[in-house]
Design a protein around this motif. Structure first.
Motif, PDB file in Angstrom:
ATOM      1  N   VAL A  28       0.841  -1.181   0.000  1.00 17.08           N
ATOM      2  CA  VAL A  28       0.000   0.000   0.000  1.00 17.08           C
ATOM      3  C   VAL A  28       0.887   1.245   0.000  1.00 17.08           C
ATOM      4  N   ARG A  29       1.944   1.184   0.771  1.00 19.49           N
ATOM      5  CA  ARG A  29       2.860   2.310   0.855  1.00 19.49           C
ATOM      6  C   ARG A  29       4.109   1.961   0.067  1.00 19.49           C
ATOM      7  N   ALA A  30       4.442   2.800  -0.891  1.00 17.91           N
ATOM      8  CA  ALA A  30       5.602   2.551  -1.750  1.00 17.91           C
ATOM      9  C   ALA A  30       6.892   2.724  -0.957  1.00 17.91           C
ATOM     10  N   ASP A  31       7.789   1.769  -1.107  1.00 18.86           N
ATOM     11  CA  ASP A  31       9.105   1.830  -0.473  1.00 18.86           C
ATOM     12  C   ASP A  31      10.113   2.152  -1.569  1.00 18.86           C
ATOM     13  N   HIS A  32      10.362   3.449  -1.766  1.00 21.66           N
ATOM     14  CA  HIS A  32      11.194   3.905  -2.874  1.00 21.66           C
ATOM     15  C   HIS A  32      12.628   3.404  -2.754  1.00 21.66           C
ATOM     16  N   ALA A  33      13.167   3.398  -1.556  1.00 18.77           N
ATOM     17  CA  ALA A  33      14.576   3.011  -1.374  1.00 18.77           C
ATOM     18  C   ALA A  33      14.794   1.548  -1.744  1.00 18.77           C
ATOM     19  N   VAL A  34      13.928   0.668  -1.263  1.00 16.25           N
ATOM     20  CA  VAL A  34      14.074  -0.761  -1.566  1.00 16.25           C
ATOM     21  C   VAL A  34      13.797  -1.014  -3.041  1.00 16.25           C
ATOM     22  N   GLY A  35      12.777  -0.348  -3.579  1.00 20.86           N
ATOM     23  CA  GLY A  35      12.463  -0.502  -5.005  1.00 20.86           C
ATOM     24  C   GLY A  35      13.607  -0.051  -5.887  1.00 20.86           C
ATOM     25  N   HIS A  36      14.231   1.064  -5.535  1.00 23.70           N
ATOM     26  CA  HIS A  36      15.369   1.559  -6.315  1.00 23.70           C
ATOM     27  C   HIS A  36      16.556   0.601  -6.218  1.00 23.70           C
ATOM     28  N   ALA A  37      16.809   0.074  -5.027  1.00 23.21           N
ATOM     29  CA  ALA A  37      17.922  -0.870  -4.853  1.00 23.21           C
ATOM     30  C   ALA A  37      17.699  -2.123  -5.693  1.00 23.21           C
ATOM     31  N   LEU A  38      16.469  -2.614  -5.725  1.00 18.41           N
ATOM     32  CA  LEU A  38      16.166  -3.793  -6.538  1.00 18.41           C
ATOM     33  C   LEU A  38      16.275  -3.486  -8.031  1.00 18.41           C
ATOM     34  N   THR A  39      15.921  -2.272  -8.422  1.00 17.64           N
ATOM     35  CA  THR A  39      16.054  -1.872  -9.823  1.00 17.64           C
ATOM     36  C   THR A  39      17.523  -1.812 -10.231  1.00 17.64           C
ATOM     37  N   VAL A  40      18.368  -1.277  -9.371  1.00 18.04           N
ATOM     38  CA  VAL A  40      19.812  -1.214  -9.654  1.00 18.04           C
ATOM     39  C   VAL A  40      20.382  -2.620  -9.780  1.00 18.04           C
ATOM     40  N   GLU A  41      19.939  -3.516  -8.926  1.00 17.10           N
ATOM     41  CA  GLU A  41      20.386  -4.909  -8.991  1.00 17.10           C
ATOM     42  C   GLU A  41      19.932  -5.571 -10.300  1.00 17.10           C
ATOM     43  N   ALA A  42      18.709  -5.283 -10.704  1.00 19.98           N
ATOM     44  CA  ALA A  42      18.198  -5.839 -11.966  1.00 19.98           C
ATOM     45  C   ALA A  42      18.930  -5.244 -13.161  1.00 19.98           C
ATOM     46  N   ASP A  43      19.289  -3.955 -13.078  1.00 16.36           N
ATOM     47  CA  ASP A  43      20.061  -3.326 -14.155  1.00 16.36           C
ATOM     48  C   ASP A  43      21.412  -4.015 -14.327  1.00 16.36           C
ATOM     49  N   ALA A  44      22.047  -4.340 -13.220  1.00 20.83           N
ATOM     50  CA  ALA A  44      23.339  -5.032 -13.288  1.00 20.83           C
ATOM     51  C   ALA A  44      23.177  -6.414 -13.923  1.00 20.83           C
TER      52      ALA A  44
END
Length: 174
Positions: A60-76
């Motif tokens: 319900v509440r977006a967790d921007h920090a965790v989402g961004h970290a997972l996106t960086v990991e997926a980019d790698a």
């Protein structure tokens, strides 16, 4: 022992290039083998998307920090997926999972949504890529999500979604 020593002394006294070199026999001329043409494999895009984006409950509440970290990991992971071999296929598949997890943590991240659409496109999953682009268009309704710049990338970059370019533009509403 003295014979071995005498041979070594005599061998050491003669120069290495004193005699003429032996002529080498000419190798027979052979025609190179004819190579058979390798058949080109046409990959077909999958038009359907069986994945239900709403089946898993999003936070319900977006967790921007965790989402961004997972996106960086997926980019790698996507950066390591060069070529079209099995290793690259597995890397893209892992990246799709990581992008999906990032969207579960931050469902309103337009950049991750576009990256997931591009990953689906790389796996020839046209239906899922178009579904993510439609999701990007839905995010564009609220300017705080920043989807307009991502949609602009899709519209301006002709190399994105090349096989179904017009459908991709329609999916983002342009």
């Amino acid at each position: 022992m003295s014979r071995v020593l005498a041979c070594l002394v005599l061998a050491g006294c003669s120069s290495m290039y004193a005699d003429k070199a032996e002529r080498l026999a000419k190798p027979p001329i052979k025609n190179p083998p004819k190579l058979e043409a390798v058949a080109q494999v046409d990959f077909k895009y999958v038009d359907t998307c069986t994945f239900d984006f709403h089946a898993n409950k999003m936070t319900v509440r977006a967790d921007h920090a965790v989402g961004h970290a997972l996106t960086v990991e997926a980019d790698a992971t996507m950066d390591g997926a060069k070529g079209k071999d099995t290793k690259a296929y597995n890397s893209v598949r892992d990246a799709i999972d990581k992008y999906g997890n990032a969207l579960r943590k931050d469902p309103y991240d337009a950049e991750t949504t576009l990256k997931l659409a591009l990953a689906y496109d790389r796996m020839y999953r046209k239906g899922c890529a178009l579904a993510m682009l439609k999701r990007l268009a839905a995010l564009d309704a609220n300017p705080k999500f920043g989807a307009a710049s991502q949609i602009g990338q899709v519209v301006d970059n002709d190399s994105m979604f090349k096989a179904y370019r017009n459908e991709a533009k329609n999916a983002v509403g342009r």
